[in-house]
Enzyme design. Structure first.
Site, PDB file in Angstrom:
ATOM      1  N   LYS A   1       0.844  -1.207   0.000  1.00 42.91           N
ATOM      2  CA  LYS A   1       0.000   0.000   0.000  1.00 42.91           C
ATOM      3  C   LYS A   1       0.873   1.249   0.000  1.00 42.91           C
ATOM      4  CE  LYS A   1      -3.794  -2.475   2.117  1.00 42.91           C
ATOM      5  NZ  LYS A   1      -4.377  -3.005   3.360  1.00 42.91           N
TER       6      LYS A   1
ATOM      7  N   ASP B   1     -11.495   2.397   4.078  1.00 48.03           N
ATOM      8  CA  ASP B   1     -11.804   0.963   4.012  1.00 48.03           C
ATOM      9  C   ASP B   1     -13.314   0.718   3.995  1.00 48.03           C
ATOM     10  OD1 ASP B   1      -9.743  -0.822   3.734  1.00 48.03           O
ATOM     11  OD2 ASP B   1      -9.264  -0.935   5.881  1.00 48.03           O
TER      12      ASP B   1
ATOM     13  N   GLN C   1      -4.602  -2.089   9.724  1.00 45.63           N
ATOM     14  CA  GLN C   1      -4.495  -3.378   9.043  1.00 45.63           C
ATOM     15  C   GLN C   1      -5.062  -4.504   9.920  1.00 45.63           C
ATOM     16  OE1 GLN C   1      -3.278  -3.844   5.762  1.00 45.63           O
ATOM     17  NE2 GLN C   1      -4.132  -5.879   6.091  1.00 45.63           N
TER      18      GLN C   1
END
Ligand code: NDP
Length: 295
Positions: free
Chosen positions: A51, A118, A95
């Site tokens: 990322k 997200d 994460q």
């Protein structure tokens, strides 16, 4: 049979994102993504690295925090709150999975919904359910929908079976596909571990989306002739023949299923690259929104 090239489609989307980044930069705005990782999980570390790398490729600002596995929930939430208040950051993600002593839900709820790229915050989940387009949609289902659109696969009126009902993939996937408009208007069935006659249900799909985390689970008797198959699964299996001793496979038994399909995604190189492309696109969109709010 058409192979849906997720890598190529993701590259196209990334090129579009890069152009928007350049436009925003010309107006003095640099989209910024913060990724927070707690613990040493090697797969999570690899995701965080990729990322970060993609942000750099697209000209975005990127910060990553690799916190020890012993980090308390309180400290993690304090870090998230700092990022909520940081005007250089437009997207925050923590994460998954965090260590067992951390309540993931509480951490997600501490993220400002306007920076929750997200799409896991309850406000964004609700916006998706309401069909309100100013929220953020989880990146993997958004990527699957985009794969279908870019491949010219019509979802309107199609029967889509989504195999799996997680909050990360299956449930938002179903919500997206049943929305009105482009890439939606589908008749959606959601199947899971308690579904009776699973193969038969899947065989009724014009489009089958597999997201269960079981290597090679979907065999040829799950798929009707001419169906489109999107394989979300990423499973590491032993492979003594490969240099690493293992390889990645999907939830679909590709060799058996592909000959029956109108179109299918490979693993790797299908949904995976799309997930990260949509994360970048969501972050840039968040920056654009903050610019138009004058924030
Ligand atoms: P979860 O484990 O959270 O959910 C799995 C779902 O599959 C559950 O709804 C479960 O049913 C269902 N399921 C499990 N076993 C069976 C079975 N034998 N028959 C029918 N249904 C079953 O997984 P995720 O949704 O997070 O991930 C799914 C897969 O997608 C994984 O391989 C993951 O690695 C991959 N993934 C890939 C991404 C990408 O970028 N390509 C991103 C995210 C995930 P129940 O609810 O009844 O338990």
């Amino acid at each position: 049979m058409e192979l849906i090239d997720g890598k190529a489609i993701a590259q196209k989307i990334n090129a579009e994102t890069k152009a928007v980044v350049a436009e925003l930069k010309a107006r003095g705005r640099v989209p910024g993504l913060a990724v927070v990782l707690v613990g040493e999980d090697p797969a999570s570390r690899a995701y965080v690295r990729s990322k970060d790398k993609m942000c750099q490729e697209l000209g975005m600002h990127s910060v990553k925090y690799e916190l020890p596995a012993t980090t308390s929930q309180q400290d993690l939430i304090a870090r998230v709150r700092q990022l909520n208040a940081d005007p250089a950051i437009h997207g925050i993600l923590v994460q998954s999975p965090p260590p067992a002593h951390i309540d993931e839900r509480a951490v997600i709820e501490s993220i400002d919904p306007a920076k929750d790229v997200d799409g896991f915050h309850p406000v964004n989940v609700a916006k998706l359910a309401l069909g309100d387009s100013d929220g953020f949609v989880p990146c993997t289902p958004l990527g699957c929908q985009r794969l279908l659109i870019e491949s010219g696969i019509e979802t309107a009126g199609a029967h889509v079976v989504v195999l799996g009902r997680s909050m990360i993939v299956g449930k938002p996937m179903a919500l997206l596909l049943m929305q009105k408009g482009r890439g939606g208007d589908a008749t959606v069935t959601v199947a899971h571990s308690r579904t009776r006659n699973l193969a038969e249900v899947c065989r009724s799909a014009d489009i089958l989306i597999a997201a269960i985390g079981r290597p090679h689970f979907v065999r040829k008797d799950f798929v009707k002739d001419g169906a489109v198959v999107i394989d979300v699964g990423i499973n590491r299996v032993d492979d003594p023949g490969s240099p690493k001793g293992s390889r990645l496979v999907g939830d679909v038994h590709f060799d058996e299923v592909a000959p029956k399909c109108r179109a299918i995604t490979p693993v790797p190189g299908g949904v995976g690259p799309m997930t990260i492309a949509m994360l970048m696109a969501n972050t840039v969109e968040s920056c654009r929104r903050s610019a138009s709010r004058g924030a």
